[in-house]
Design an enzyme around this catalytic site. Sequence first.
Site, PDB file in Angstrom:
ATOM      1  N   GLY A  11     -79.333 -16.743  46.704  1.00  0.00           N
ATOM      2  CA  GLY A  11     -78.082 -16.209  47.239  1.00  0.00           C
ATOM      3  C   GLY A  11     -78.270 -15.468  48.552  1.00  0.00           C
ATOM      4  O   GLY A  11     -79.342 -15.510  49.175  1.00  0.00           O
ATOM      5  N   LEU A  13     -78.430 -12.229  49.393  1.00  0.00           N
ATOM      6  CA  LEU A  13     -79.465 -11.197  49.416  1.00  0.00           C
ATOM      7  C   LEU A  13     -80.836 -11.782  49.083  1.00  0.00           C
ATOM      8  O   LEU A  13     -81.836 -11.512  49.761  1.00  0.00           O
ATOM      9  CB  LEU A  13     -79.100 -10.086  48.414  1.00  0.00           C
ATOM     10  CG  LEU A  13     -80.110  -8.974  48.218  1.00  0.00           C
ATOM     11  CD1 LEU A  13     -80.313  -8.161  49.498  1.00  0.00           C
ATOM     12  CD2 LEU A  13     -79.663  -8.033  47.082  1.00  0.00           C
ATOM     13  N   ASP A  34     -83.486 -19.540  40.424  1.00  0.00           N
ATOM     14  CA  ASP A  34     -82.033 -19.580  40.595  1.00  0.00           C
ATOM     15  C   ASP A  34     -81.481 -20.654  39.668  1.00  0.00           C
ATOM     16  O   ASP A  34     -82.194 -21.591  39.286  1.00  0.00           O
ATOM     17  CB  ASP A  34     -81.683 -19.898  42.058  1.00  0.00           C
ATOM     18  CG  ASP A  34     -80.274 -19.447  42.430  1.00  0.00           C
ATOM     19  OD1 ASP A  34     -80.143 -18.429  43.132  1.00  0.00           O
ATOM     20  OD2 ASP A  34     -79.286 -20.099  42.003  1.00  0.00           O
ATOM     21  N   ASP A  52     -81.752 -20.388  34.344  1.00  0.00           N
ATOM     22  CA  ASP A  52     -80.457 -19.782  34.025  1.00  0.00           C
ATOM     23  C   ASP A  52     -80.760 -18.436  33.372  1.00  0.00           C
ATOM     24  O   ASP A  52     -81.342 -18.381  32.297  1.00  0.00           O
ATOM     25  CB  ASP A  52     -79.683 -20.697  33.058  1.00  0.00           C
ATOM     26  CG  ASP A  52     -78.318 -20.107  32.715  1.00  0.00           C
ATOM     27  OD1 ASP A  52     -78.027 -18.960  33.116  1.00  0.00           O
ATOM     28  OD2 ASP A  52     -77.547 -20.810  32.033  1.00  0.00           O
ATOM     29  N   TYR A 142     -65.650  -6.824  38.422  1.00  0.00           N
ATOM     30  CA  TYR A 142     -66.962  -6.692  39.071  1.00  0.00           C
ATOM     31  C   TYR A 142     -67.373  -5.218  39.094  1.00  0.00           C
ATOM     32  O   TYR A 142     -68.480  -4.852  38.689  1.00  0.00           O
ATOM     33  CB  TYR A 142     -66.852  -7.264  40.483  1.00  0.00           C
ATOM     34  CG  TYR A 142     -68.073  -7.105  41.356  1.00  0.00           C
ATOM     35  CD1 TYR A 142     -69.247  -7.792  41.097  1.00  0.00           C
ATOM     36  CD2 TYR A 142     -68.028  -6.280  42.495  1.00  0.00           C
ATOM     37  CE1 TYR A 142     -70.355  -7.668  41.935  1.00  0.00           C
ATOM     38  CE2 TYR A 142     -69.122  -6.156  43.330  1.00  0.00           C
ATOM     39  CZ  TYR A 142     -70.289  -6.846  43.048  1.00  0.00           C
ATOM     40  OH  TYR A 142     -71.374  -6.719  43.873  1.00  0.00           O
TER      41      TYR A 142
HETATM   42  P1  NAD Z   1     -74.782 -14.482  45.823  1.00  0.00           P
HETATM   43  O1  NAD Z   1     -73.583 -14.919  45.054  1.00  0.00           O
HETATM   44  O2  NAD Z   1     -74.930 -14.887  47.242  1.00  0.00           O
HETATM   45  O3  NAD Z   1     -76.104 -14.956  45.051  1.00  0.00           O
HETATM   46  C1  NAD Z   1     -76.238 -14.909  43.664  1.00  0.00           C
HETATM   47  C2  NAD Z   1     -77.222 -15.989  43.257  1.00  0.00           C
HETATM   48  O4  NAD Z   1     -77.321 -15.956  41.829  1.00  0.00           O
HETATM   49  C3  NAD Z   1     -76.777 -17.410  43.644  1.00  0.00           C
HETATM   50  O5  NAD Z   1     -77.806 -18.088  44.331  1.00  0.00           O
HETATM   51  C4  NAD Z   1     -76.472 -18.069  42.301  1.00  0.00           C
HETATM   52  O6  NAD Z   1     -76.775 -19.464  42.273  1.00  0.00           O
HETATM   53  C5  NAD Z   1     -77.368 -17.279  41.367  1.00  0.00           C
HETATM   54  N1  NAD Z   1     -76.894 -17.350  39.978  1.00  0.00           N
HETATM   55  C6  NAD Z   1     -75.621 -17.345  39.541  1.00  0.00           C
HETATM   56  N2  NAD Z   1     -75.583 -17.473  38.206  1.00  0.00           N
HETATM   57  C7  NAD Z   1     -76.879 -17.540  37.799  1.00  0.00           C
HETATM   58  C8  NAD Z   1     -77.486 -17.692  36.532  1.00  0.00           C
HETATM   59  N3  NAD Z   1     -76.768 -17.812  35.404  1.00  0.00           N
HETATM   60  N4  NAD Z   1     -78.839 -17.720  36.475  1.00  0.00           N
HETATM   61  C9  NAD Z   1     -79.592 -17.623  37.613  1.00  0.00           C
HETATM   62  N5  NAD Z   1     -79.059 -17.503  38.834  1.00  0.00           N
HETATM   63  C10 NAD Z   1     -77.710 -17.466  38.934  1.00  0.00           C
HETATM   64  O7  NAD Z   1     -74.855 -12.892  45.673  1.00  0.00           O
HETATM   65  P2  NAD Z   1     -75.549 -11.854  46.687  1.00  0.00           P
HETATM   66  O8  NAD Z   1     -74.536 -11.511  47.712  1.00  0.00           O
HETATM   67  O9  NAD Z   1     -76.872 -12.337  47.061  1.00  0.00           O
HETATM   68  O10 NAD Z   1     -75.672 -10.583  45.725  1.00  0.00           O
HETATM   69  C11 NAD Z   1     -76.879 -10.290  45.038  1.00  0.00           C
HETATM   70  C12 NAD Z   1     -76.684  -9.010  44.255  1.00  0.00           C
HETATM   71  O11 NAD Z   1     -76.340  -7.937  45.176  1.00  0.00           O
HETATM   72  C13 NAD Z   1     -75.562  -9.063  43.222  1.00  0.00           C
HETATM   73  O12 NAD Z   1     -75.925  -8.288  42.095  1.00  0.00           O
HETATM   74  C14 NAD Z   1     -74.410  -8.401  43.926  1.00  0.00           C
HETATM   75  O13 NAD Z   1     -73.508  -7.828  43.014  1.00  0.00           O
HETATM   76  C15 NAD Z   1     -75.124  -7.340  44.744  1.00  0.00           C
HETATM   77  N6  NAD Z   1     -74.326  -6.905  45.889  1.00  0.00           N
HETATM   78  C16 NAD Z   1     -74.078  -7.768  46.934  1.00  0.00           C
HETATM   79  C17 NAD Z   1     -73.282  -7.335  47.998  1.00  0.00           C
HETATM   80  C18 NAD Z   1     -72.966  -8.260  49.147  1.00  0.00           C
HETATM   81  O14 NAD Z   1     -72.223  -7.850  50.061  1.00  0.00           O
HETATM   82  N7  NAD Z   1     -73.510  -9.463  49.179  1.00  0.00           N
HETATM   83  C19 NAD Z   1     -72.763  -6.021  48.000  1.00  0.00           C
HETATM   84  C20 NAD Z   1     -73.028  -5.184  46.917  1.00  0.00           C
HETATM   85  C21 NAD Z   1     -73.832  -5.629  45.884  1.00  0.00           C
END
Ligand code: NAD
Length: 315
Positions: A11, A13, A34, A52, A142
């Site tokens: 994802g 981050l 992932d 998963d 969320y």
């Molecule tokens: P994202 O949606 O870009 O990435 C999440 C990843 O998790 C994806 O690659 C997805 O394929 C994977 N995923 C989903 N379901 C899954 C499963 N069942 N098993 C394994 N992998 C799975 O999210 P992000 O923006 O990278 O956020 C990462 C973390 O940071 C999250 O906890 C999010 O809440 C937190 N966060 C992000 C932001 C932001 O602005 N991006 C802000 C605050 C907090």
Amino acid sequence: MEKILVIGAGGQLGSELTKALSDQFGGESVIATDLQTSVSSKFDYCRFQTLDVMDSASLNTLVKHENITQIYHLAAVLSAVGEKKPLFAWQLNMDSLLSILEIAKEQKLDKVYWPSSIAVFGSNTPKTNTPQYCVKEPKTIYGISKQAGERWCEYYFDKYGVDVRSLRYPGLIGYKSLPGGGTTDYAVDIYHKALAGETFECFLQKDTLLPMMYMPDAIKATLDLMNAPREAVKIRSSYNLSAMSFTPEDIYQSILKHVPDFKIEYKPDFRQSIADSWPDSIDDQCARQDWGWNPDFGLEEMTKDILENLPGYFG
Ligand code: NAD
């Protein structure tokens, strides 16, 4: 030797944090996982495995067989997508965290990292310079899942000594991958449209002030927190973290300095009410005092860096 498992590594981050962890510990010490096998091409510097996180038996076996010492749990349903699938968001965000905390307890892992968010705050929270400790009545599923997750993290630290660490990220902005369905995604998409010569349709009103952070700062904060001595980490729910606050109009004006023909239209949708329930700025004194947090990037530095690097990255 540390052996690090990153969950949800593909994802926004994870794509950058996994690289930073490989740079610190060596690619052979990191396993990126992932749900989506298609992201495997991002990881030519470390091992990738499809996983998963809801399959707790496979997760448990992987941690045991690979002698994992640290887990970075990044898989989640984000704010905007969560409002469309609330029960699924609750299930994924909570069940996955609980199974990882249990594994950390049973297999005595060194450390766990789990991100929280400014979504834990709500309309009754002080909106400006939101303190570390204050009323939290999140309105999104969320935010509710992140708030509950913070309580579980503190509980596992207090009761079982699990060394779990967390940050309440503001909106994260990076150019190396596309965002995953959050309320601050506009601040990533806007750069792509500016460089493509297209008009940007913004889903928030022009004066919506929100806390934001450039990805290199988010990575630095995460590594600084995780590298801090155990006793320095005094907050085991999640740390407030801040770098800058801006509105869609502010970011548009900062891009205009580099792309003078760029046009924007404001068409707020359901994400406006989510943004309205969040703080406009964050007090992160505890992070600064406890483990020396200090951001490097403001809006103008970030805009310059993204506009310089994004074309080469996707080109
Ligand atoms: P994202 O949606 O870009 O990435 C999440 C990843 O998790 C994806 O690659 C997805 O394929 C994977 N995923 C989903 N379901 C899954 C499963 N069942 N098993 C394994 N992998 C799975 O999210 P992000 O923006 O990278 O956020 C990462 C973390 O940071 C999250 O906890 C999010 O809440 C937190 N966060 C992000 C932001 C932001 O602005 N991006 C802000 C605050 C907090």
